[in-house]
Design a protein around this motif. Structure first.
Motif, PDB file in Angstrom:
ATOM      1  N   GLY A   1       2.523   9.121   4.943  1.00  0.00           N
ATOM      2  CA  GLY A   1       3.482   8.369   4.368  1.00  0.00           C
ATOM      3  C   GLY A   1       3.927   7.025   4.869  1.00  0.00           C
ATOM      4  N   SER A   2       2.842   6.482   5.731  1.00  0.00           N
ATOM      5  CA  SER A   2       2.749   5.011   6.084  1.00  0.00           C
ATOM      6  C   SER A   2       2.358   4.248   4.746  1.00  0.00           C
ATOM      7  N   ILE A   3       2.932   2.971   4.831  1.00  0.00           N
ATOM      8  CA  ILE A   3       2.579   2.194   3.577  1.00  0.00           C
ATOM      9  C   ILE A   3       2.200   0.768   3.831  1.00  0.00           C
ATOM     10  N   ALA A   4       1.353   0.315   2.984  1.00  0.00           N
ATOM     11  CA  ALA A   4       0.894  -1.105   2.997  1.00  0.00           C
ATOM     12  C   ALA A   4       1.018  -1.709   1.758  1.00  0.00           C
ATOM     13  N   LYS A   5       1.649  -2.914   1.609  1.00  0.00           N
ATOM     14  CA  LYS A   5       1.958  -3.476   0.457  1.00  0.00           C
ATOM     15  C   LYS A   5       0.974  -4.947   0.595  1.00  0.00           C
ATOM     16  N   ILE A   6       0.238  -5.092  -0.425  1.00  0.00           N
ATOM     17  CA  ILE A   6      -0.997  -6.272  -0.566  1.00  0.00           C
ATOM     18  C   ILE A   6      -0.971  -6.918  -1.785  1.00  0.00           C
TER      19      ILE A   6
ATOM     20  N   THR B   1      -2.596  -9.862  -4.369  1.00  0.00           N
ATOM     21  CA  THR B   1      -3.923 -10.621  -4.688  1.00  0.00           C
ATOM     22  C   THR B   1      -3.932 -12.257  -4.361  1.00  0.00           C
ATOM     23  N   TYR B   2      -2.811 -12.779  -4.203  1.00  0.00           N
ATOM     24  CA  TYR B   2      -2.591 -14.053  -3.778  1.00  0.00           C
ATOM     25  C   TYR B   2      -2.848 -14.254  -2.224  1.00  0.00           C
ATOM     26  N   GLY B   3      -3.848 -14.767  -1.684  1.00  0.00           N
ATOM     27  CA  GLY B   3      -4.302 -14.891  -0.327  1.00  0.00           C
ATOM     28  C   GLY B   3      -4.755 -13.601   0.438  1.00  0.00           C
ATOM     29  N   ALA B   4      -4.798 -12.448  -0.250  1.00  0.00           N
ATOM     30  CA  ALA B   4      -5.134 -10.950  -0.062  1.00  0.00           C
ATOM     31  C   ALA B   4      -4.165 -10.783   1.207  1.00  0.00           C
ATOM     32  N   ILE B   5      -2.891 -11.108   0.930  1.00  0.00           N
ATOM     33  CA  ILE B   5      -1.751 -11.084   1.861  1.00  0.00           C
ATOM     34  C   ILE B   5      -1.102  -9.830   2.187  1.00  0.00           C
ATOM     35  N   LEU B   6      -1.119  -9.274   3.172  1.00  0.00           N
ATOM     36  CA  LEU B   6      -0.339  -8.054   3.758  1.00  0.00           C
ATOM     37  C   LEU B   6       1.165  -8.466   3.618  1.00  0.00           C
TER      38      LEU B   6
ATOM     39  N   VAL C   1      -0.332 -12.416 -10.317  1.00  0.00           N
ATOM     40  CA  VAL C   1      -0.500 -12.118  -9.092  1.00  0.00           C
ATOM     41  C   VAL C   1       0.106 -10.621  -8.969  1.00  0.00           C
ATOM     42  N   TYR C   2      -0.697  -9.632  -8.448  1.00  0.00           N
ATOM     43  CA  TYR C   2      -0.354  -8.027  -8.429  1.00  0.00           C
ATOM     44  C   TYR C   2      -0.039  -7.649  -6.845  1.00  0.00           C
ATOM     45  N   GLN C   3       0.705  -6.762  -6.961  1.00  0.00           N
ATOM     46  CA  GLN C   3       0.822  -6.141  -5.734  1.00  0.00           C
ATOM     47  C   GLN C   3       0.397  -4.757  -5.700  1.00  0.00           C
ATOM     48  N   TYR C   4      -0.408  -4.441  -4.821  1.00  0.00           N
ATOM     49  CA  TYR C   4      -0.802  -2.967  -4.716  1.00  0.00           C
ATOM     50  C   TYR C   4      -0.200  -2.132  -3.447  1.00  0.00           C
TER      51      TYR C   4
ATOM     52  N   GLU D   1      -0.337   2.437  -5.747  1.00  0.00           N
ATOM     53  CA  GLU D   1       0.202   1.967  -6.837  1.00  0.00           C
ATOM     54  C   GLU D   1      -0.020   0.416  -7.459  1.00  0.00           C
ATOM     55  N   LYS D   2       0.284   0.029  -8.433  1.00  0.00           N
ATOM     56  CA  LYS D   2      -0.073  -1.692  -8.871  1.00  0.00           C
ATOM     57  C   LYS D   2       1.000  -1.935  -9.646  1.00  0.00           C
ATOM     58  N   GLU D   3       1.463  -3.212  -9.514  1.00  0.00           N
ATOM     59  CA  GLU D   3       2.736  -3.879 -10.201  1.00  0.00           C
ATOM     60  C   GLU D   3       2.415  -5.320 -10.245  1.00  0.00           C
ATOM     61  N   LEU D   4       3.173  -6.020 -11.164  1.00  0.00           N
ATOM     62  CA  LEU D   4       2.968  -7.475 -11.151  1.00  0.00           C
ATOM     63  C   LEU D   4       3.899  -8.045 -10.031  1.00  0.00           C
TER      64      LEU D   4
END
Length: 356
Positions: free
Chosen positions: A32-37, A39-44, A22-25, A9-12
């Motif tokens: 069902g595990s989830i990672a949210k990353i 685009t600022y700093g390629a931050i997890l 900056v977007y969050q993926y 999923e992608k969101e602002l």
């Protein structure tokens, strides 16, 4: 119960102080595990993995808003990709082929360059390309670091690939090329807390290293590579982190801020460390192609983080796979030089499991 397919999923997430979006993926694997990353700093920002009862918890520290990352993350580097040179360089100075380069000194009162500079990669906006792969959802992040940025020579073309595999691994693959001789040392700077709350003092940790690099009063390696045996840095067998940290609380670092020389060959994927939380049953194994692992136990954390939670000392632990600190100034350390026509390549994997 496994999800039928992986999902992205992608969101602002917000806009920077300069107005850049900056977007969050959100990556969701078949389990069902989830990672949210972002685009600022390629931050997890978030990493949700199951405990022994199947309940998901977020096991990395971070902030709720982009503004907090902009204002505060130069002190903590929560979840960021760090470069162009992770860790410290003494006096911010290094030479390549007889040419000396000077970097900003941004390590507080110490005369060092730290984690890529005042505006290192942890502040940069990456271009993102989501991908679904047979192994799980991936996010490809690209950034071009221009010649002279933060004092480093050469245009560095960087690609980071995060994959949340269907076997509950967070795999990070780094690739970089340059058009001028430069130095490169990249790492991932998440603070892990496998319980999802409290401190990491009840976690158990082992590090696959017979040696470490001692440091001087400015936390710069002396150049020695010494055995961990009969020192507080002997983590060859799993130890309770609270007990392991205790003899270091009166030291300069108040805990671990230590580069371990990993067993095995540089460039080959190998086990670096195992972190366990008995209460939740979560276990994290770290594998890497890098020669070193910087262990930092969050000794000076002092900030409000996600969901209003206060992060104090030892609220999280960093396991940063990388080359050694100050390598450009120590000929006996593995080289961090990158020349045109060569490729910088690194893989680090954080593998999650449970023990019941």
């Amino acid at each position: 119960m496994e999800y039928l397919m992986c999902h992205i999923e992608k969101e602002l997430f917000g806009s920077t102080s300069e107005g850049t979006p900056v977007y969050q993926y959100t990556l969701i694997n078949k389990k069902g595990s989830i990672a949210k990353i972002i685009t600022y700093g390629a931050i997890l920002r978030e990493l949700w993995v199951p405990d022994k009862s199947g309940t998901l918890s977020d096991v990395v520290l971070g902030f709720d808003t982009l503004q907090e990352y902009e204002k505060k993350n130069s002190h903590y580097f929560f979840g960021a990709i760090v470069g162009r040179y992770a860790n410290r360089i003494s006096r911010g100075r290094f030479s390549i082929d007889g040419v000396t380069y000077q970097l900003a000194l941004n390590d507080g009162d110490r005369p060092n360059a730290l984690h890529g500079g005042v505006k290192g990669f942890y502040t940069r906006i990456f271009k993102a390309i989501p991908m679904k792969t047979p192994n799980g959802p991936s996010l490809v992040l690209k950034y071009l670091s221009h010649d002279g940025e933060e004092g480093y020579p050469g245009n560095l073309d960087l690609t980071i690939v995060y994959t949340l595999t269907n076997s509950n691994e967070l795999k990070i693959e780094y690739t970089a090329t340059t058009d001028k001789p430069t130095i490169v040392n990249l790492t991932h700077h998440s603070y892990f807390n496998l319980s999802g709350e409290g401190t990491i003092l009840d976690h158990e940790l082992s590090v696959n290293a017979y040696h470490y690099t001692p440091v001087d009063e400015n936390l710069i390696p002396t150049g020695e590579i010494v055995p961990v045996e009969n020192t507080p840095y002997d983590l060859r067998e799993a130890k309770n982190l609270g007990e392991a940290i205790d003899p270091l609380k009166t030291s300069l670092t108040k805990g671990f801020d230590t580069n371990f020389v990993l067993n095995g060959k540089c460039g080959e994927l190998k086990l670096a460390a195992v972190l366990k939380d008995r209460k939740s049953g979560r276990k994290m194994e770290v594998y890497t192609t890098e020669p070193g692992l910087q262990l930092y136990t969050g000794n000076f954390l002092d900030v409000k983080g996600k969901c209003g939670r206060y992060y104090s000392s030892y609220s999280g632990v960093c396991l940063e796979a990388q080359h050694f600190p100050d390598s450009p100034n120590h000929s006996n350390f593995p080289s961090t030089l990158l020349y045109p026509g060569k490729v910088y390549h690194q893989i680090t994997v954080y593998k999650f499991d449970v023990e019941r």
